[in-house]
Motif scaffolding. Sequence first.
Motif, mmCIF file in Angstrom:
data_model
loop_
_atom_site.group_PDB
_atom_site.id
_atom_site.type_symbol
_atom_site.label_atom_id
_atom_site.label_comp_id
_atom_site.label_asym_id
_atom_site.label_seq_id
_atom_site.Cartn_x
_atom_site.Cartn_y
_atom_site.Cartn_z
ATOM 1 N N ALA A 63 -15.645 -0.992 -4.898
ATOM 2 C CA ALA A 63 -14.960 -0.805 -6.173
ATOM 3 C C ALA A 63 -14.777 0.675 -6.476
ATOM 4 O O ALA A 63 -15.695 1.476 -6.304
ATOM 5 C CB ALA A 63 -15.763 -1.462 -7.293
ATOM 6 N N GLY A 64 -13.559 1.039 -6.890
ATOM 7 C CA GLY A 64 -13.257 2.400 -7.300
ATOM 8 C C GLY A 64 -13.080 3.402 -6.180
ATOM 9 O O GLY A 64 -12.841 4.576 -6.437
ATOM 10 N N LYS A 65 -13.176 2.978 -4.937
ATOM 11 C CA LYS A 65 -13.121 3.896 -3.799
ATOM 12 C C LYS A 65 -11.713 4.000 -3.212
ATOM 13 O O LYS A 65 -10.886 3.105 -3.343
ATOM 14 C CB LYS A 65 -14.079 3.441 -2.697
ATOM 15 C CG LYS A 65 -15.525 3.402 -3.126
ATOM 16 C CD LYS A 65 -16.035 4.773 -3.479
ATOM 17 C CE LYS A 65 -17.502 4.747 -3.842
ATOM 18 N NZ LYS A 65 -18.024 6.039 -4.195
ATOM 19 N N VAL A 66 -11.468 5.122 -2.526
ATOM 20 C CA VAL A 66 -10.224 5.375 -1.805
ATOM 21 C C VAL A 66 -10.548 5.337 -0.319
ATOM 22 O O VAL A 66 -11.593 5.830 0.118
ATOM 23 C CB VAL A 66 -9.643 6.753 -2.179
ATOM 24 C CG1 VAL A 66 -8.463 7.110 -1.290
ATOM 25 C CG2 VAL A 66 -9.231 6.779 -3.642
ATOM 26 N N GLN A 96 0.102 5.751 12.810
ATOM 27 C CA GLN A 96 0.487 5.300 11.467
ATOM 28 C C GLN A 96 -0.747 5.307 10.572
ATOM 29 O O GLN A 96 -1.831 4.888 10.982
ATOM 30 C CB GLN A 96 1.073 3.895 11.544
ATOM 31 C CG GLN A 96 1.545 3.347 10.217
ATOM 32 C CD GLN A 96 2.272 2.022 10.373
ATOM 33 O OE1 GLN A 96 2.682 1.638 11.462
ATOM 34 N NE2 GLN A 96 2.432 1.321 9.276
ATOM 35 N N MET A 97 -0.578 5.811 9.352
ATOM 36 C CA MET A 97 -1.711 5.822 8.431
ATOM 37 C C MET A 97 -1.270 5.457 7.028
ATOM 38 O O MET A 97 -0.098 5.553 6.689
ATOM 39 C CB MET A 97 -2.397 7.175 8.436
ATOM 40 C CG MET A 97 -1.611 8.304 7.883
ATOM 41 S SD MET A 97 -2.664 9.775 7.913
ATOM 42 C CE MET A 97 -1.412 11.021 7.861
ATOM 43 N N LEU A 98 -2.234 5.003 6.265
ATOM 44 C CA LEU A 98 -1.999 4.700 4.869
ATOM 45 C C LEU A 98 -3.286 4.909 4.096
ATOM 46 O O LEU A 98 -4.376 4.937 4.665
ATOM 47 C CB LEU A 98 -1.464 3.279 4.689
ATOM 48 C CG LEU A 98 -2.320 2.108 5.203
ATOM 49 C CD1 LEU A 98 -3.246 1.601 4.118
ATOM 50 C CD2 LEU A 98 -1.417 1.004 5.686
ATOM 51 N N TYR A 99 -3.118 5.115 2.814
ATOM 52 C CA TYR A 99 -4.246 5.236 1.903
ATOM 53 C C TYR A 99 -4.221 4.044 0.971
ATOM 54 O O TYR A 99 -3.155 3.510 0.675
ATOM 55 C CB TYR A 99 -4.122 6.502 1.045
ATOM 56 C CG TYR A 99 -4.325 7.783 1.797
ATOM 57 C CD1 TYR A 99 -5.584 8.368 1.867
ATOM 58 C CD2 TYR A 99 -3.260 8.409 2.426
ATOM 59 C CE1 TYR A 99 -5.766 9.562 2.549
ATOM 60 C CE2 TYR A 99 -3.439 9.591 3.113
ATOM 61 C CZ TYR A 99 -4.693 10.171 3.166
ATOM 62 O OH TYR A 99 -4.873 11.342 3.845
ATOM 63 N N LEU A 100 -5.406 3.651 0.508
ATOM 64 C CA LEU A 100 -5.461 2.629 -0.515
ATOM 65 C C LEU A 100 -6.602 2.939 -1.464
ATOM 66 O O LEU A 100 -7.582 3.572 -1.092
ATOM 67 C CB LEU A 100 -5.594 1.227 0.074
ATOM 68 C CG LEU A 100 -6.826 0.916 0.914
ATOM 69 C CD1 LEU A 100 -7.882 0.255 0.074
ATOM 70 C CD2 LEU A 100 -6.429 0.026 2.064
ATOM 71 N N ARG A 101 -6.415 2.535 -2.703
ATOM 72 C CA ARG A 101 -7.451 2.719 -3.715
ATOM 73 C C ARG A 101 -7.742 1.379 -4.350
ATOM 74 O O ARG A 101 -6.837 0.695 -4.830
ATOM 75 C CB ARG A 101 -6.998 3.696 -4.793
ATOM 76 C CG ARG A 101 -8.066 3.892 -5.877
ATOM 77 C CD ARG A 101 -7.761 5.051 -6.786
ATOM 78 N NE ARG A 101 -6.577 4.828 -7.576
ATOM 79 C CZ ARG A 101 -6.548 4.863 -8.906
ATOM 80 N NH1 ARG A 101 -7.651 5.120 -9.580
ATOM 81 N NH2 ARG A 101 -5.430 4.680 -9.545
ATOM 82 N N ARG A 144 -8.615 1.971 12.156
ATOM 83 C CA ARG A 144 -9.870 2.560 11.697
ATOM 84 C C ARG A 144 -9.766 2.835 10.205
ATOM 85 O O ARG A 144 -8.825 3.468 9.742
ATOM 86 C CB ARG A 144 -10.171 3.862 12.438
ATOM 87 C CG ARG A 144 -10.365 3.683 13.926
ATOM 88 C CD ARG A 144 -11.600 2.809 14.218
ATOM 89 N NE ARG A 144 -11.646 2.419 15.596
ATOM 90 C CZ ARG A 144 -12.420 3.008 16.496
ATOM 91 N NH1 ARG A 144 -13.205 4.004 16.156
ATOM 92 N NH2 ARG A 144 -12.403 2.582 17.750
ATOM 93 N N LEU A 145 -10.752 2.342 9.464
ATOM 94 C CA LEU A 145 -10.798 2.523 8.019
ATOM 95 C C LEU A 145 -11.983 3.413 7.678
ATOM 96 O O LEU A 145 -13.107 3.159 8.125
ATOM 97 C CB LEU A 145 -10.945 1.162 7.327
ATOM 98 C CG LEU A 145 -10.946 1.170 5.804
ATOM 99 C CD1 LEU A 145 -10.287 -0.095 5.282
ATOM 100 C CD2 LEU A 145 -12.334 1.314 5.233
ATOM 101 N N THR A 146 -11.736 4.463 6.909
ATOM 102 C CA THR A 146 -12.777 5.387 6.472
ATOM 103 C C THR A 146 -12.700 5.525 4.954
ATOM 104 O O THR A 146 -11.638 5.851 4.418
ATOM 105 C CB THR A 146 -12.589 6.776 7.117
ATOM 106 O OG1 THR A 146 -12.609 6.629 8.534
ATOM 107 C CG2 THR A 146 -13.676 7.731 6.674
ATOM 108 N N VAL A 147 -13.809 5.268 4.273
ATOM 109 C CA VAL A 147 -13.859 5.457 2.827
ATOM 110 C C VAL A 147 -14.043 6.940 2.560
ATOM 111 O O VAL A 147 -14.900 7.596 3.150
ATOM 112 C CB VAL A 147 -15.001 4.630 2.206
ATOM 113 C CG1 VAL A 147 -15.129 4.889 0.723
ATOM 114 C CG2 VAL A 147 -14.766 3.142 2.470
ATOM 115 N N LEU A 148 -13.202 7.477 1.669
ATOM 116 C CA LEU A 148 -13.160 8.923 1.443
ATOM 117 C C LEU A 148 -14.012 9.383 0.277
ATOM 118 O O LEU A 148 -14.378 10.554 0.213
ATOM 119 C CB LEU A 148 -11.717 9.375 1.237
ATOM 120 C CG LEU A 148 -10.772 9.075 2.394
ATOM 121 C CD1 LEU A 148 -9.362 9.469 2.034
ATOM 122 C CD2 LEU A 148 -11.240 9.788 3.652
ATOM 123 N N ASN A 149 -14.276 8.550 -0.692
ATOM 124 C CA ASN A 149 -15.090 8.999 -1.836
ATOM 125 C C ASN A 149 -16.020 7.921 -2.298
ATOM 126 O O ASN A 149 -15.942 6.813 -1.913
ATOM 127 C CB ASN A 149 -14.196 9.446 -2.999
ATOM 128 C CG ASN A 149 -13.452 8.316 -3.659
ATOM 129 O OD1 ASN A 149 -13.390 7.186 -3.146
ATOM 130 N ND2 ASN A 149 -12.867 8.570 -4.796
#
Length: 108
Positions: free
Chosen positions: A88-91, A54-59, A103-108
């Motif tokens: 702040a401001g990251k996805v 299961q995965m999700l994105y958050l901003r 597992r959480l990985t910041v993408l930008n």
Amino acid sequence: GSIQFGGGFQASLANVTADGNGTSAPRLTAFWNEVTLASNNDDVTLPESPVIGQMLYLRNKHGSHSLDVHKDAGSSTVNGGASAAVAAGKVALVIYVASNDWRLTVLN
């Protein structure tokens, strides 16, 4: 709501207002989560009863404060701990990779 991707793929979209201290924080339930902080140092909580893969994105839509992403009420962890921060401001991409292991990985 929903978000439309190429090839006809559609996924759930939620606008969430973060609040609380980890115990009363709103639960993320959508595939894509746009998170607004109600005040400084707000939190959200990962889904209960996740399934492996299961995965999700958050901003984090806030301009200057981080968002704390807390594990579910069970014995799960987020990157080995009780929570992980998204600046702040990251996805971020969050994946339930194994039993009790987010597992959480910041993408930008």
